[in-house]
Write a protein that holds these residues in place. Structure first.
Motif, short mmCIF file in Angstrom:
data_model
loop_
_atom_site.label_atom_id
_atom_site.label_comp_id
_atom_site.label_asym_id
_atom_site.label_seq_id
_atom_site.Cartn_x
_atom_site.Cartn_y
_atom_site.Cartn_z
N MET A 1 45.30 30.88 33.24
CA MET A 1 44.28 30.18 34.03
C MET A 1 42.88 30.70 33.75
SD MET A 1 45.98 29.77 37.78
CE MET A 1 47.29 28.59 38.06
N ASP A 2 41.94 29.76 33.78
CA ASP A 2 40.54 30.15 33.68
C ASP A 2 40.01 30.42 35.09
OD1 ASP A 2 40.06 27.65 34.87
OD2 ASP A 2 39.43 26.73 32.99
N GLU A 3 38.74 30.77 35.18
CA GLU A 3 38.14 31.13 36.46
C GLU A 3 38.21 29.98 37.47
OE1 GLU A 3 33.88 32.77 37.94
OE2 GLU A 3 34.75 33.71 36.15
N TYR A 4 38.01 28.77 37.00
CA TYR A 4 38.07 27.61 37.89
C TYR A 4 39.46 27.48 38.51
CZ TYR A 4 38.13 22.83 39.59
OH TYR A 4 38.27 21.73 40.39
N ASP A 5 40.50 27.55 37.68
CA ASP A 5 41.87 27.43 38.17
C ASP A 5 42.25 28.59 39.09
OD1 ASP A 5 42.36 25.01 36.84
OD2 ASP A 5 42.98 26.06 35.02
N LEU A 6 41.80 29.78 38.77
CA LEU A 6 42.08 30.92 39.64
C LEU A 6 41.43 30.73 41.00
CD1 LEU A 6 41.74 33.91 37.14
CD2 LEU A 6 43.85 33.08 38.24
N GLY A 7 40.31 30.03 41.03
CA GLY A 7 39.64 29.73 42.30
C GLY A 7 40.49 28.85 43.20
N GLU A 8 41.43 28.11 42.63
CA GLU A 8 42.36 27.29 43.42
C GLU A 8 43.45 28.13 44.06
OE1 GLU A 8 42.10 23.84 43.88
OE2 GLU A 8 40.13 24.18 42.97
N ILE A 9 43.69 29.32 43.54
CA ILE A 9 44.71 30.22 44.08
C ILE A 9 44.10 31.22 45.05
CG2 ILE A 9 46.28 32.12 43.49
CD1 ILE A 9 46.95 30.70 40.94
N PHE A 10 42.98 31.80 44.65
CA PHE A 10 42.35 32.86 45.44
C PHE A 10 41.21 32.25 46.24
CE2 PHE A 10 44.34 34.92 41.81
CZ PHE A 10 45.15 35.84 42.46
N PHE A 11 41.41 32.16 47.53
CA PHE A 11 40.49 31.43 48.39
C PHE A 11 39.19 32.18 48.69
CE2 PHE A 11 44.85 30.08 49.55
CZ PHE A 11 44.78 28.81 48.99
N ASP A 12 39.25 33.49 48.83
CA ASP A 12 38.05 34.25 49.17
C ASP A 12 37.23 34.58 47.93
OD1 ASP A 12 38.57 34.27 51.91
OD2 ASP A 12 39.84 36.04 51.73
N GLU A 13 37.83 35.36 47.07
CA GLU A 13 37.14 35.83 45.87
C GLU A 13 38.17 36.03 44.77
OE1 GLU A 13 34.95 39.94 44.65
OE2 GLU A 13 34.47 39.12 46.62
N ILE A 14 37.83 35.64 43.57
CA ILE A 14 38.74 35.84 42.44
C ILE A 14 38.78 37.34 42.13
CG2 ILE A 14 39.13 35.36 40.00
CD1 ILE A 14 37.66 32.68 40.46
N PRO A 15 39.98 37.91 42.10
CA PRO A 15 40.08 39.35 41.84
C PRO A 15 39.80 39.68 40.37
CG PRO A 15 42.25 38.37 41.98
CD PRO A 15 41.27 37.30 42.32
N ASP A 16 39.63 40.93 40.11
CA ASP A 16 39.47 41.42 38.75
C ASP A 16 40.69 40.98 37.94
OD1 ASP A 16 40.02 43.30 36.54
OD2 ASP A 16 38.24 44.36 37.27
N THR A 17 40.46 40.24 36.85
CA THR A 17 41.59 39.68 36.10
C THR A 17 42.45 40.75 35.43
OG1 THR A 17 40.13 39.23 34.22
CG2 THR A 17 40.58 37.40 35.73
N SER A 18 41.87 41.88 35.07
CA SER A 18 42.69 42.94 34.47
C SER A 18 43.66 43.50 35.51
CB SER A 18 41.82 44.05 33.86
OG SER A 18 41.09 44.72 34.85
N LEU A 19 43.22 43.61 36.76
CA LEU A 19 44.12 44.07 37.82
C LEU A 19 45.16 43.01 38.15
CD1 LEU A 19 41.58 45.84 40.21
CD2 LEU A 19 43.15 46.89 38.56
#
Length: 101
Positions: A56-74
């Protein structure tokens, strides 16, 4: 199916591992249960979801994480741990897993 029908091992490997990272991730793996007939299908679907989230790119991750997109490496580290946990569960014969019911 409902999460209460998962073995303790699967619940800990997937649901609780996701919860350690982020509650929004927990919701995704919790909702997945309702689309599965049994634990074997759930574990397969969980692995597929892990692969999907990785791509997933940042946009798609925004659909999962409602508050803030976490650090992708974590996030990727958490997903890798979930994969390892799933492999451990799959190595346990179903009759040796522990169920609430």
């Amino acid at each position: 199916m409902h999460t209460s029908f998962l073995s303790d091992e699967t619940y800990e490997a997937v649901i609780l591992e996701a919860e350690k990272f982020n509650y929004d991730l927990t919701l995704q793996f919790g909702l997945l249960v309702s689309y599965c007939e049994d634990e074997r299908e759930y574990l397969k679907s969980a692995k597929e979801l892990i692969t999907e989230i990785r791509g997933m790119d940042e946009y798609d991750l925004g659909e999962i994480f409602f508050d803030e997109i976490p650090d992708t490496s974590l996030l990727h580290k958490c997903l890798r741990q979930m994969e390892l946990n799933i492999a451990e569960v799959e190595a346990i014969p179903e009759e040796k897993r522990h169920y609430e019911f």
